[in-house]
Design a protein around this motif. Structure first.
Motif, PDB file in Angstrom:
ATOM      1  N   GLU A  36       0.845  -1.406  -0.024  1.00 31.38           N
ATOM      2  CA  GLU A  36      -0.130   0.085   0.038  1.00 31.38           C
ATOM      3  C   GLU A  36       0.827   1.383   0.134  1.00 31.38           C
ATOM      4  OE1 GLU A  36      -3.398   2.281   2.783  1.00 31.38           O
ATOM      5  OE2 GLU A  36      -2.744  -0.006   3.082  1.00 31.38           O
ATOM      6  N   ARG A  37       1.922   1.200   0.590  1.00 37.87           N
ATOM      7  CA  ARG A  37       2.684   2.307   0.699  1.00 37.87           C
ATOM      8  C   ARG A  37       3.263   2.922  -0.622  1.00 37.87           C
ATOM      9  NH1 ARG A  37       7.370   3.933   5.392  1.00 37.87           N
ATOM     10  NH2 ARG A  37       7.726   6.101   4.566  1.00 37.87           N
ATOM     11  N   PHE A  38       3.708   1.638  -1.123  1.00 35.00           N
ATOM     12  CA  PHE A  38       4.328   1.899  -2.554  1.00 35.00           C
ATOM     13  C   PHE A  38       3.415   2.206  -3.485  1.00 35.00           C
ATOM     14  CE2 PHE A  38       5.675   0.050  -6.876  1.00 35.00           C
ATOM     15  CZ  PHE A  38       6.952   0.550  -6.564  1.00 35.00           C
ATOM     16  N   GLN A  39       2.166   2.014  -3.450  1.00 33.22           N
ATOM     17  CA  GLN A  39       1.062   2.394  -4.442  1.00 33.22           C
ATOM     18  C   GLN A  39       0.971   3.826  -3.981  1.00 33.22           C
ATOM     19  OE1 GLN A  39      -2.366  -0.191  -3.518  1.00 33.22           O
ATOM     20  NE2 GLN A  39      -1.125  -1.966  -4.355  1.00 33.22           N
ATOM     21  N   VAL A  40       0.861   4.252  -2.989  1.00 31.19           N
ATOM     22  CA  VAL A  40       0.727   5.667  -2.593  1.00 31.19           C
ATOM     23  C   VAL A  40       1.710   6.816  -3.194  1.00 31.19           C
ATOM     24  CG1 VAL A  40       0.591   7.410  -0.699  1.00 31.19           C
ATOM     25  CG2 VAL A  40      -0.585   5.322  -0.482  1.00 31.19           C
ATOM     26  N   TRP A  41       3.241   6.172  -3.184  1.00 29.37           N
ATOM     27  CA  TRP A  41       4.132   6.857  -3.714  1.00 29.37           C
ATOM     28  C   TRP A  41       3.905   6.999  -5.306  1.00 29.37           C
ATOM     29  CZ3 TRP A  41       8.735   4.273  -5.874  1.00 29.37           C
ATOM     30  CH2 TRP A  41       9.753   5.338  -6.509  1.00 29.37           C
ATOM     31  N   VAL A  42       3.620   5.743  -6.031  1.00 28.89           N
ATOM     32  CA  VAL A  42       3.413   5.641  -7.331  1.00 28.89           C
ATOM     33  C   VAL A  42       2.237   6.666  -8.047  1.00 28.89           C
ATOM     34  CG1 VAL A  42       3.201   4.577  -9.393  1.00 28.89           C
ATOM     35  CG2 VAL A  42       4.647   3.599  -7.597  1.00 28.89           C
ATOM     36  N   LEU A  43       1.116   6.612  -6.921  1.00 25.87           N
ATOM     37  CA  LEU A  43      -0.155   7.311  -7.438  1.00 25.87           C
ATOM     38  C   LEU A  43      -0.359   8.572  -6.886  1.00 25.87           C
ATOM     39  CD1 LEU A  43      -2.443   4.072  -7.413  1.00 25.87           C
ATOM     40  CD2 LEU A  43      -1.314   5.055  -9.605  1.00 25.87           C
ATOM     41  N   SER A  44       0.340   9.016  -6.091  1.00 20.91           N
ATOM     42  CA  SER A  44       0.226  10.317  -5.513  1.00 20.91           C
ATOM     43  C   SER A  44       1.640  11.312  -5.413  1.00 20.91           C
ATOM     44  CB  SER A  44      -0.445  10.360  -4.198  1.00 20.91           C
ATOM     45  OG  SER A  44       0.457   9.682  -3.273  1.00 20.91           O
ATOM     46  N   SER A  45       1.322  12.447  -5.276  1.00 20.15           N
ATOM     47  CA  SER A  45       2.432  13.444  -5.115  1.00 20.15           C
ATOM     48  C   SER A  45       2.888  13.786  -3.818  1.00 20.15           C
ATOM     49  CB  SER A  45       2.504  14.393  -6.029  1.00 20.15           C
ATOM     50  OG  SER A  45       1.090  15.296  -5.415  1.00 20.15           O
ATOM     51  N   SER A  46       3.374  12.679  -2.783  1.00 20.36           N
ATOM     52  CA  SER A  46       3.812  12.819  -1.351  1.00 20.36           C
ATOM     53  C   SER A  46       5.168  13.299  -1.253  1.00 20.36           C
ATOM     54  CB  SER A  46       3.339  11.765  -0.603  1.00 20.36           C
ATOM     55  OG  SER A  46       3.718  11.901   0.721  1.00 20.36           O
ATOM     56  N   SER A  47       5.729  14.291  -0.833  1.00 20.27           N
ATOM     57  CA  SER A  47       7.015  14.730  -0.467  1.00 20.27           C
ATOM     58  C   SER A  47       7.828  13.486   0.490  1.00 20.27           C
ATOM     59  CB  SER A  47       7.106  16.152  -0.042  1.00 20.27           C
ATOM     60  OG  SER A  47       6.536  16.356   1.233  1.00 20.27           O
ATOM     61  N   ASP A  48       6.846  13.170   1.421  1.00 21.12           N
ATOM     62  CA  ASP A  48       7.352  12.382   2.392  1.00 21.12           C
ATOM     63  C   ASP A  48       7.621  10.859   1.812  1.00 21.12           C
ATOM     64  OD1 ASP A  48       7.106  13.964   4.404  1.00 21.12           O
ATOM     65  OD2 ASP A  48       5.411  13.478   5.217  1.00 21.12           O
ATOM     66  N   GLU A  49       6.819  10.513   0.968  1.00 23.46           N
ATOM     67  CA  GLU A  49       6.908   9.366   0.227  1.00 23.46           C
ATOM     68  C   GLU A  49       8.279   9.152  -0.708  1.00 23.46           C
ATOM     69  OE1 GLU A  49       5.864   6.178   1.013  1.00 23.46           O
ATOM     70  OE2 GLU A  49       4.483   7.304   2.678  1.00 23.46           O
ATOM     71  N   ASP A  50       8.106  10.431  -1.525  1.00 24.39           N
ATOM     72  CA  ASP A  50       9.326  10.438  -2.323  1.00 24.39           C
ATOM     73  C   ASP A  50      10.606  10.540  -1.691  1.00 24.39           C
ATOM     74  OD1 ASP A  50       7.571  10.827  -4.695  1.00 24.39           O
ATOM     75  OD2 ASP A  50       7.700  13.084  -4.592  1.00 24.39           O
ATOM     76  N   ALA A  51      10.787  11.080  -0.428  1.00 27.41           N
ATOM     77  CA  ALA A  51      12.064  11.101   0.150  1.00 27.41           C
ATOM     78  C   ALA A  51      12.238   9.619   0.767  1.00 27.41           C
ATOM     79  CB  ALA A  51      11.840  11.964   1.577  1.00 27.41           C
ATOM     80  N   PHE A  52      11.123   8.882   1.188  1.00 23.96           N
ATOM     81  CA  PHE A  52      11.307   7.402   1.461  1.00 23.96           C
ATOM     82  C   PHE A  52      11.948   6.740   0.377  1.00 23.96           C
ATOM     83  CE2 PHE A  52       9.978   3.247   2.082  1.00 23.96           C
ATOM     84  CZ  PHE A  52      10.638   2.788   3.472  1.00 23.96           C
ATOM     85  N   TRP A  53      11.199   6.807  -0.591  1.00 22.41           N
ATOM     86  CA  TRP A  53      11.785   5.724  -1.638  1.00 22.41           C
ATOM     87  C   TRP A  53      12.896   6.129  -2.415  1.00 22.41           C
ATOM     88  CZ3 TRP A  53       9.930   1.126  -1.580  1.00 22.41           C
ATOM     89  CH2 TRP A  53       8.545   0.900  -0.781  1.00 22.41           C
ATOM     90  N   ASN A  54      13.204   7.560  -2.516  1.00 19.28           N
ATOM     91  CA  ASN A  54      14.269   7.737  -3.277  1.00 19.28           C
ATOM     92  C   ASN A  54      15.670   7.515  -2.064  1.00 19.28           C
ATOM     93  OD1 ASN A  54      13.412   8.729  -5.316  1.00 19.28           O
ATOM     94  ND2 ASN A  54      12.882  10.921  -4.594  1.00 19.28           N
ATOM     95  N   SER A  55      15.225   7.564  -0.956  1.00 23.34           N
ATOM     96  CA  SER A  55      16.512   7.145  -0.030  1.00 23.34           C
ATOM     97  C   SER A  55      16.574   5.691  -0.061  1.00 23.34           C
ATOM     98  CB  SER A  55      15.991   7.489   1.582  1.00 23.34           C
ATOM     99  OG  SER A  55      16.813   7.020   2.307  1.00 23.34           O
ATOM    100  N   PHE A  56      15.545   4.821  -0.183  1.00 17.14           N
ATOM    101  CA  PHE A  56      15.648   3.375  -0.298  1.00 17.14           C
ATOM    102  C   PHE A  56      16.454   2.952  -1.533  1.00 17.14           C
ATOM    103  CE2 PHE A  56      13.923  -0.628  -2.083  1.00 17.14           C
ATOM    104  CZ  PHE A  56      14.207  -1.434  -1.067  1.00 17.14           C
ATOM    105  N   LEU A  57      16.049   3.597  -2.744  1.00 18.30           N
ATOM    106  CA  LEU A  57      16.811   3.253  -4.013  1.00 18.30           C
ATOM    107  C   LEU A  57      18.168   3.783  -4.197  1.00 18.30           C
ATOM    108  CD1 LEU A  57      14.001   4.240  -6.623  1.00 18.30           C
ATOM    109  CD2 LEU A  57      14.855   2.004  -5.782  1.00 18.30           C
ATOM    110  N   ARG A  58      18.765   4.854  -3.304  1.00 24.38           N
ATOM    111  CA  ARG A  58      20.058   5.168  -3.154  1.00 24.38           C
ATOM    112  C   ARG A  58      20.567   4.107  -2.403  1.00 24.38           C
ATOM    113  NH1 ARG A  58      17.809  10.431  -2.626  1.00 24.38           N
ATOM    114  NH2 ARG A  58      18.090  10.261  -0.343  1.00 24.38           N
ATOM    115  N   GLN A  59      20.152   3.678  -1.269  1.00 23.80           N
ATOM    116  CA  GLN A  59      20.809   2.681  -0.371  1.00 23.80           C
ATOM    117  C   GLN A  59      20.906   1.230  -0.891  1.00 23.80           C
ATOM    118  OE1 GLN A  59      19.750   2.883   4.077  1.00 23.80           O
ATOM    119  NE2 GLN A  59      18.549   4.679   3.581  1.00 23.80           N
TER     120      GLN A  59
END
Length: 351
Positions: free
Chosen positions: A16-39
């Motif tokens: 569900e969290r991944f779906q929110v990130w893909v389908l909405s514009s949330s800065s918090d989710e952007d920060a989380f998933w971009n950080s995840f991909l960097r790590q």
């Protein structure tokens, strides 16, 4: 964040969290998933594939919209007296003949009135229906399927339905009046689903999915208890199923497969989704044929044998085909109800 390290594309897409990130514009989710991909850059391919799945699913699209068991009243024909065979000395009164004919006709009308009348429901390609049975049980009937049952169910008798196609059953516990008097309140009438090729599924209050097609039958149990009866090599067999069990019966070679599955995936079509668990594109094509009435032709055998794992929207065929085209680099040509799958030599295919 650690739990995502074991995720594959299908797991990300269902999160569900991944779906929110893909389908909405949330800065918090952007920060989380971009950080995840960097790590964890090794997850970029899985995340990219999962994004394509979620985006395909999130696109707006329109919702596409009897040997009956005969029960004859005992003694009905007792009203018709047998007439001794005529002899040469005995004359047959024509009025007797007329009266006998009228009596037979009257008995036939009485029988017709007394017999339980059947209700037949069917769905077209790309359609599904929710059916409430006389006992309050609910059935979701999948596309290209047919359900038959008596309009009235007598208390204390088995509740029976006949299925051609696929349906998900939510069966109510229904207490028998005779059981109340003789055995207490712990017994219930059986609910029996009659599928193709002599397959019977007997249940108590439970949820399960049944698919009965010409090639094979499948029963997947979500909750409760099921007794599965069928023929294998001309021998009667019985299997007791527990929640999470899937039993596949292949009619041609009489093979029976019994395994544990994610039942939510098996019945995802109720929510307008098709879930494919590492099956060949040829098997995917067979499922699409039953759902949409289309014939998928493969340009070569190697393409038909490629494996696919993921989920797609089931209420719009074009969205689903677009997803296949994008994910696998498949060239798709459609001519009315025939769809041709061919490979693009330069395509970067996902294995």
């Amino acid at each position: 964040m650690q739990k995502y390290l074991t995720y594959q594309a299908i797991d990300f897409a269902k999160d569900e969290r991944f779906q929110v990130w893909v389908l909405s514009s949330s800065s918090d989710e952007d920060a989380f998933w971009n950080s995840f991909l960097r790590q964890y850059p090794e997850k970029k391919t899985e995340v990219a594939e999962a994004r394509r799945m979620v985006l395909a699913l999130g696109q707006p699209h329109p919702v596409v919209s009897e040997s009956a068991r005969v029960r004859i009243k005992q003694g009905i024909y007792q009203q018709i007296k047998e007439v001794s065979p005529p002899t040469a000395k005995r004359q047959i009164n024509p009025y007797w003949i007329a009266a006998s004919v009228l009596l037979v006709v009257a008995a036939s009308v009485f029988l017709f009135i007394q017999l339980p009348q059947n209700k037949v429901l069917s769905t077209g390609y790309g359609e599904k229906k929710v059916v409430t049975l006389p006992d309050g049980s609910e059935i979701t009937l999948k596309a290209n399927s047919r359900l038959r049952y008596a309009k009235v169910w007598e208390k204390g008798s088995d509740r029976e339905v006949w299925l051609e196609g696929e349906a998900f059953f939510h069966v109510n516990q229904q207490e028998s009046q005779s059981d109340k008097k003789t055995r207490g309140s712990s017994n219930y009438t059986s609910f029996v689903v009659h599928a193709d090729k002599g397959i019977d599924i007997s249940v108590l209050g439970t949820e399960f999915n049944v698919s009965s097609r010409s090639e094979e039958a499948e029963v997947a149990l979500k909750s409760g208890r099921v007794r599965l009866e069928f023929q294998q090599n001309q021998q009667a067999r019985t299997l007791l199923m527990k929640p999470g069990d899937l039993v596949e019966i292949k009619h041609e070679d009489h093979q029976v497969l019994h395994k544990q599955i994610d039942i939510d995936d098996e019945s995802a079509w109720k929510e307008n989704m098709l879930v494919f668990d590492a099956i060949t594109l040829a098997e995917v094509a067979q499922k699409l044929k039953y759902t949409y009435g289309v014939d998928i032709v493969f340009q070569n055998e190697s393409l038909a044998e490629r494996k696919f794992k993921g989920f797609m929207p089931s209420d719009n065929l074009e969205v689903l085909l677009d997803a296949f085209r994008d994910l696998y680099g498949i060239q798709i040509d459609r001519h009315e109800n025939q769809i041709i799958f061919s490979t693009k030599p330069s395509a970067d295919m996902i294995e």
